[in-house]
Design a protein around this motif. Structure first.
Motif, PDB file in Angstrom:
ATOM      1  N   VAL A  37       0.737  -1.234  -0.034  1.00 56.54           N
ATOM      2  CA  VAL A  37       0.089  -0.043   0.092  1.00 56.54           C
ATOM      3  C   VAL A  37       0.805   0.954  -0.165  1.00 56.54           C
ATOM      4  CG1 VAL A  37      -1.722   1.319   1.283  1.00 56.54           C
ATOM      5  CG2 VAL A  37      -1.828  -1.212   1.171  1.00 56.54           C
ATOM      6  N   GLN A  56      -6.599  -2.504   3.615  1.00 53.76           N
ATOM      7  CA  GLN A  56      -6.879  -1.106   3.681  1.00 53.76           C
ATOM      8  C   GLN A  56      -6.066  -0.306   3.009  1.00 53.76           C
ATOM      9  OE1 GLN A  56      -7.250   0.093   7.798  1.00 53.76           O
ATOM     10  NE2 GLN A  56      -7.727   2.356   7.421  1.00 53.76           N
ATOM     11  N   GLY A  57      -6.642   0.335   1.807  1.00 52.57           N
ATOM     12  CA  GLY A  57      -5.872   1.282   1.015  1.00 52.57           C
ATOM     13  C   GLY A  57      -5.468   2.585   1.764  1.00 52.57           C
ATOM     14  N   GLU A  60      -9.937   6.066   2.241  1.00 55.00           N
ATOM     15  CA  GLU A  60     -11.158   5.012   2.621  1.00 55.00           C
ATOM     16  C   GLU A  60     -10.857   3.842   1.886  1.00 55.00           C
ATOM     17  OE1 GLU A  60     -13.542   5.621   5.093  1.00 55.00           O
ATOM     18  OE2 GLU A  60     -11.936   6.997   5.713  1.00 55.00           O
ATOM     19  N   GLY A  61      -9.752   3.683   0.976  1.00 52.57           N
ATOM     20  CA  GLY A  61      -9.741   2.607   0.259  1.00 52.57           C
ATOM     21  C   GLY A  61      -9.794   1.127   0.953  1.00 52.57           C
ATOM     22  N   ARG A  62     -10.285   0.243   0.268  1.00 54.49           N
ATOM     23  CA  ARG A  62     -10.861  -1.137   0.650  1.00 54.49           C
ATOM     24  C   ARG A  62     -10.826  -2.045  -0.502  1.00 54.49           C
ATOM     25  NH1 ARG A  62     -10.771   1.098   4.547  1.00 54.49           N
ATOM     26  NH2 ARG A  62     -11.757   0.957   6.624  1.00 54.49           N
ATOM     27  N   ASN A  63      -9.857  -3.246  -0.528  1.00 51.88           N
ATOM     28  CA  ASN A  63      -9.842  -4.034  -1.569  1.00 51.88           C
ATOM     29  C   ASN A  63     -10.047  -5.447  -0.910  1.00 51.88           C
ATOM     30  OD1 ASN A  63      -8.028  -1.630  -2.470  1.00 51.88           O
ATOM     31  ND2 ASN A  63      -8.393  -2.730  -4.476  1.00 51.88           N
ATOM     32  N   ALA A  77     -13.785  -4.032  -4.517  1.00 51.02           N
ATOM     33  CA  ALA A  77     -13.155  -2.887  -3.913  1.00 51.02           C
ATOM     34  C   ALA A  77     -14.060  -1.762  -4.088  1.00 51.02           C
ATOM     35  CB  ALA A  77     -11.978  -2.676  -4.952  1.00 51.02           C
ATOM     36  N   ASN A  78     -13.579  -0.798  -3.293  1.00 56.28           N
ATOM     37  CA  ASN A  78     -14.446   0.557  -3.261  1.00 56.28           C
ATOM     38  C   ASN A  78     -13.763   1.577  -4.275  1.00 56.28           C
ATOM     39  OD1 ASN A  78     -12.608   1.140  -1.881  1.00 56.28           O
ATOM     40  ND2 ASN A  78     -13.546   1.911   0.052  1.00 56.28           N
ATOM     41  N   CYS A  79     -12.835   1.238  -5.009  1.00 52.49           N
ATOM     42  CA  CYS A  79     -12.402   2.220  -5.761  1.00 52.49           C
ATOM     43  C   CYS A  79     -13.373   2.746  -7.043  1.00 52.49           C
ATOM     44  CB  CYS A  79     -11.201   1.795  -6.368  1.00 52.49           C
ATOM     45  SG  CYS A  79     -11.341   0.243  -7.467  1.00 52.49           S
ATOM     46  N   CYS A  99      -4.435  -1.527  -8.141  1.00 51.61           N
ATOM     47  CA  CYS A  99      -5.506  -0.563  -7.774  1.00 51.61           C
ATOM     48  C   CYS A  99      -4.896   0.842  -7.679  1.00 51.61           C
ATOM     49  CB  CYS A  99      -6.205  -1.033  -6.650  1.00 51.61           C
ATOM     50  SG  CYS A  99      -7.786   0.078  -6.211  1.00 51.61           S
ATOM     51  N   ASN A 102      -6.644   3.331  -4.729  1.00 53.21           N
ATOM     52  CA  ASN A 102      -6.346   3.045  -3.447  1.00 53.21           C
ATOM     53  C   ASN A 102      -4.722   2.744  -3.100  1.00 53.21           C
ATOM     54  OD1 ASN A 102      -9.090   2.958  -3.116  1.00 53.21           O
ATOM     55  ND2 ASN A 102      -9.350   0.723  -2.856  1.00 53.21           N
TER      56      ASN A 102
END
Ligand SMILES: [Zn+2]
Length: 121
Positions: A37, A56-57, A60-63, A77-79, A99, A102
């Motif tokens: 990351v 946890q990117g 608020e990044g999540r993969n 992912a939430n990107c 990603c 993130n």
């Protein structure tokens, strides 16, 4: 040439071929999943152990990384672009899933070299 010489040559050739096959095999298949990351190593996971891991990117990044049957894949992912989710699962040494939003990189690495070093010591 004597018959024993021919047998010896065949044996040497078989061992040489087996050695080449083993080296190619070692190169192709990584055995560690390294998650980075923002350029730093965040987590290392064995590729041969099935698991689900939330990365946890940045921000608020999540993969969501899934390791299953010797493959690593980002399944959610939430990107905004979801390019990492679209990328194929990886299992070969040097392959990556990236990603950009993130700043997450999932990379396959091989620790076989380290094992050889450990045996030599
Ligand atoms: Zn992404």
């Amino acid at each position: 040439m004597k018959r024993n010489d021919i047998i010896l040559i065949i044996v040497i050739l078989v061992f040489a071929a087996a050695g080449l096959l083993y080296m190619n095999f070692s190169k192709k298949n990584g055995d560690m999943v390294v998650v980075k990351v923002d350029g730093k190593v965040y987590k290392e996971l064995p590729l041969n152990k099935d698991t689900t891991f939330e990365i946890q990117g940045v921000g608020e990044g999540r993969n969501l990384l899934v390791i299953k049957d010797g493959h690593a894949d980002v399944v959610d992912a939430n990107c905004p672009d979801k390019l990492c989710v679209d990328q194929r699962q990886i299992d070969k040494d040097g392959e990556t899933i990236v990603c950009l939003p993130n700043k997450v990189v999932v990379e396959i690495e091989s620790s076989i070299e380290n094992e050889v070093d450990a045996v030599a010591q």
